[in-house]
Design an enzyme around this catalytic site. Structure first.
Site, PDB file in Angstrom:
ATOM      1  N   HIS A  76      84.835  -7.864  14.534  1.00  0.00           N
ATOM      2  CA  HIS A  76      85.758  -8.252  13.465  1.00  0.00           C
ATOM      3  C   HIS A  76      86.828  -7.181  13.333  1.00  0.00           C
ATOM      4  O   HIS A  76      86.759  -6.138  13.989  1.00  0.00           O
ATOM      5  CB  HIS A  76      85.017  -8.501  12.150  1.00  0.00           C
ATOM      6  CG  HIS A  76      84.343  -7.305  11.553  1.00  0.00           C
ATOM      7  ND1 HIS A  76      83.246  -6.696  12.129  1.00  0.00           N
ATOM      8  CD2 HIS A  76      84.606  -6.581  10.414  1.00  0.00           C
ATOM      9  CE1 HIS A  76      82.850  -5.682  11.384  1.00  0.00           C
ATOM     10  NE2 HIS A  76      83.672  -5.583  10.333  1.00  0.00           N
ATOM     11  N   HIS A 123      88.003  -5.086  10.925  1.00  0.00           N
ATOM     12  CA  HIS A 123      88.029  -3.894  10.077  1.00  0.00           C
ATOM     13  C   HIS A 123      88.204  -2.627  10.913  1.00  0.00           C
ATOM     14  O   HIS A 123      87.629  -2.498  12.002  1.00  0.00           O
ATOM     15  CB  HIS A 123      86.755  -3.812   9.235  1.00  0.00           C
ATOM     16  CG  HIS A 123      86.729  -4.819   8.121  1.00  0.00           C
ATOM     17  ND1 HIS A 123      85.575  -5.168   7.460  1.00  0.00           N
ATOM     18  CD2 HIS A 123      87.727  -5.548   7.543  1.00  0.00           C
ATOM     19  CE1 HIS A 123      85.853  -6.071   6.525  1.00  0.00           C
ATOM     20  NE2 HIS A 123      87.144  -6.322   6.561  1.00  0.00           N
ATOM     21  N   ASP A 162      87.148   0.371  10.844  1.00  0.00           N
ATOM     22  CA  ASP A 162      86.012   1.187  11.280  1.00  0.00           C
ATOM     23  C   ASP A 162      85.257   0.548  12.443  1.00  0.00           C
ATOM     24  O   ASP A 162      84.281   1.129  12.940  1.00  0.00           O
ATOM     25  CB  ASP A 162      85.069   1.490  10.109  1.00  0.00           C
ATOM     26  CG  ASP A 162      84.397   0.257   9.531  1.00  0.00           C
ATOM     27  OD1 ASP A 162      85.049  -0.805   9.449  1.00  0.00           O
ATOM     28  OD2 ASP A 162      83.206   0.345   9.157  1.00  0.00           O
ATOM     29  N   HIS A 163      85.735  -0.609  12.902  1.00  0.00           N
ATOM     30  CA  HIS A 163      85.154  -1.259  14.078  1.00  0.00           C
ATOM     31  C   HIS A 163      86.145  -1.395  15.233  1.00  0.00           C
ATOM     32  O   HIS A 163      85.725  -1.607  16.367  1.00  0.00           O
ATOM     33  CB  HIS A 163      84.609  -2.640  13.700  1.00  0.00           C
ATOM     34  CG  HIS A 163      83.410  -2.570  12.803  1.00  0.00           C
ATOM     35  ND1 HIS A 163      82.124  -2.835  13.235  1.00  0.00           N
ATOM     36  CD2 HIS A 163      83.302  -2.231  11.492  1.00  0.00           C
ATOM     37  CE1 HIS A 163      81.281  -2.670  12.226  1.00  0.00           C
ATOM     38  NE2 HIS A 163      81.977  -2.301  11.158  1.00  0.00           N
ATOM     39  N   HIS A 180      81.672 -12.173   6.044  1.00  0.00           N
ATOM     40  CA  HIS A 180      82.175 -10.813   5.809  1.00  0.00           C
ATOM     41  C   HIS A 180      83.678 -10.783   6.038  1.00  0.00           C
ATOM     42  O   HIS A 180      84.432 -10.264   5.216  1.00  0.00           O
ATOM     43  CB  HIS A 180      81.450  -9.852   6.754  1.00  0.00           C
ATOM     44  CG  HIS A 180      81.843  -8.422   6.599  1.00  0.00           C
ATOM     45  ND1 HIS A 180      81.554  -7.691   5.476  1.00  0.00           N
ATOM     46  CD2 HIS A 180      82.493  -7.575   7.447  1.00  0.00           C
ATOM     47  CE1 HIS A 180      82.018  -6.447   5.631  1.00  0.00           C
ATOM     48  NE2 HIS A 180      82.594  -6.365   6.808  1.00  0.00           N
ATOM     49  N   ASP A 224      79.010  -6.592  10.970  1.00  0.00           N
ATOM     50  CA  ASP A 224      78.696  -6.390   9.561  1.00  0.00           C
ATOM     51  C   ASP A 224      78.274  -7.682   8.874  1.00  0.00           C
ATOM     52  O   ASP A 224      78.467  -7.840   7.661  1.00  0.00           O
ATOM     53  CB  ASP A 224      79.910  -5.798   8.831  1.00  0.00           C
ATOM     54  CG  ASP A 224      80.154  -4.342   9.182  1.00  0.00           C
ATOM     55  OD1 ASP A 224      79.382  -3.776   9.973  1.00  0.00           O
ATOM     56  OD2 ASP A 224      81.132  -3.776   8.658  1.00  0.00           O
ATOM     57  N   HIS A 242      75.981  -0.602  10.878  1.00  0.00           N
ATOM     58  CA  HIS A 242      75.848   0.541   9.968  1.00  0.00           C
ATOM     59  C   HIS A 242      74.388   0.914   9.747  1.00  0.00           C
ATOM     60  O   HIS A 242      73.498   0.066   9.843  1.00  0.00           O
ATOM     61  CB  HIS A 242      76.472   0.222   8.603  1.00  0.00           C
ATOM     62  CG  HIS A 242      77.949   0.064   8.635  1.00  0.00           C
ATOM     63  ND1 HIS A 242      78.819   1.099   8.406  1.00  0.00           N
ATOM     64  CD2 HIS A 242      78.717  -1.033   8.864  1.00  0.00           C
ATOM     65  CE1 HIS A 242      80.067   0.659   8.483  1.00  0.00           C
ATOM     66  NE2 HIS A 242      80.032  -0.633   8.764  1.00  0.00           N
TER      67      HIS A 242
END
Length: 261
Positions: A53, A55, A57-58, A118, A135, A173
């Site tokens: 996805h 975001h 942080d990915h 998400h 996530d 995570h």
């Protein structure tokens, strides 16, 4: 078959490395630096990037990795990730190129599953007894509903729960211990959950990952996959202050409960 290694990033992210003796593919590289360090230390050549996805942080490490390695970047067709070279979505056609990520160096085909909730276009990769689910599904938890509805997320989680029990679950995570502590409040009499908490506490005291999980373990202990259990229905209804008529309303209540836990 390749094997899987966890690279830690930021506070609690995992970047998953699919590797053999010579090659590596990375799942959700939010940060390029620890990936580049690992590739150098292990003398590995990067051959693919897989994103679940959009975001940061990915996906935040994609561009820096591409400066050193000209590799395909797989990811969700419906999300704004500018570095993607292969836009993927779930397909009933097993031969469809847009329905799988094929990593030739490992002869590994990973089927794409659409799992919105998400984010609107979130996908998972499934194959060779492995699930990379970003996530959406966490160990004993699930992702927050940033772009989707409770029904979308509940349906996505059910899709993952329908995979074989032995499927290894690699999520994004290290949230497991906190998730378990919430789950113990939602379903305090679950003996499997009590046993899982003890095992996870032991791992975390040694700073070891609590992943991978399995689909079977999640079905036994994850409250978001257990919305038809009487104890969870009762406690979610008490939290909501009203009887909850169906599993989606139970899911929505415990997701809201977790947001404020």
């Amino acid at each position: 078959m390749p094997h899987i290694v966890a690279i830690r990033a930021f506070t609690d992210n995992y970047i998953w490395v699919i590797r053999d003796h010579y090659h590596a593919a990375v799942v959700d590289p939010g940060d390029a630096a620890p990936v580049l360090d690992y590739l150098r230390q292990e003398s590995l050549k990067l051959v693919a990037i897989l994103n679940t996805h959009h975001h940061n942080d990915h996906v935040g490490g994609n561009a820096a990795l591409l400066r050193d390695y000209a590799v395909p970047v797989y990811g969700p067709a419906g999300e704004p990730i500018p570095t993607l070279t292969h836009r993927l979505k779930e397909s009933n056609d097993r031969e469809s190129e847009e329905g799988c990520a094929y990593i030739s160096e490992f002869a590994l085909s990973l089927r794409v599953l659409d799992i919105p909730g998400h984010t609107a276009g979130h996908i998972a990769y499934y194959g060779a007894n492995m699930l990379f689910c970003g996530d959406t599904l966490f160990a004993c938890g699930c992702g927050k509903l940033f772009e989707g509805t409770a029904k979308e997320m509940a349906d996505s989680l059910q899709k993952l729960a329908d995979l074989p029990n032995e499927t290894l679950v690699y999520c994004g995570h290290e949230y497991t211990l906190n998730n378990i502590r919430f789950a113990r409040v939602v379903e305090p009499s679950n003996q499997a959950l009590i046993e899982r908490e003890a095992a996870v506490e032991k791992l975390r005291k040694q700073s070891l990952p609590t992943l991978p999980s399995t689909i079977g373990l999640e079905k036994a202990t994850n409250p978001f996959l257990r919305c038809q259990q009487p104890e969870i229905i009762k406690n979610a209804s008490n939290y909501a202050g009203e009887p909850l008529p169906d599993p989606v309303s139970v899911f929505a209540a415990i997701r809201n409960w977790k947001n404020h836990f």
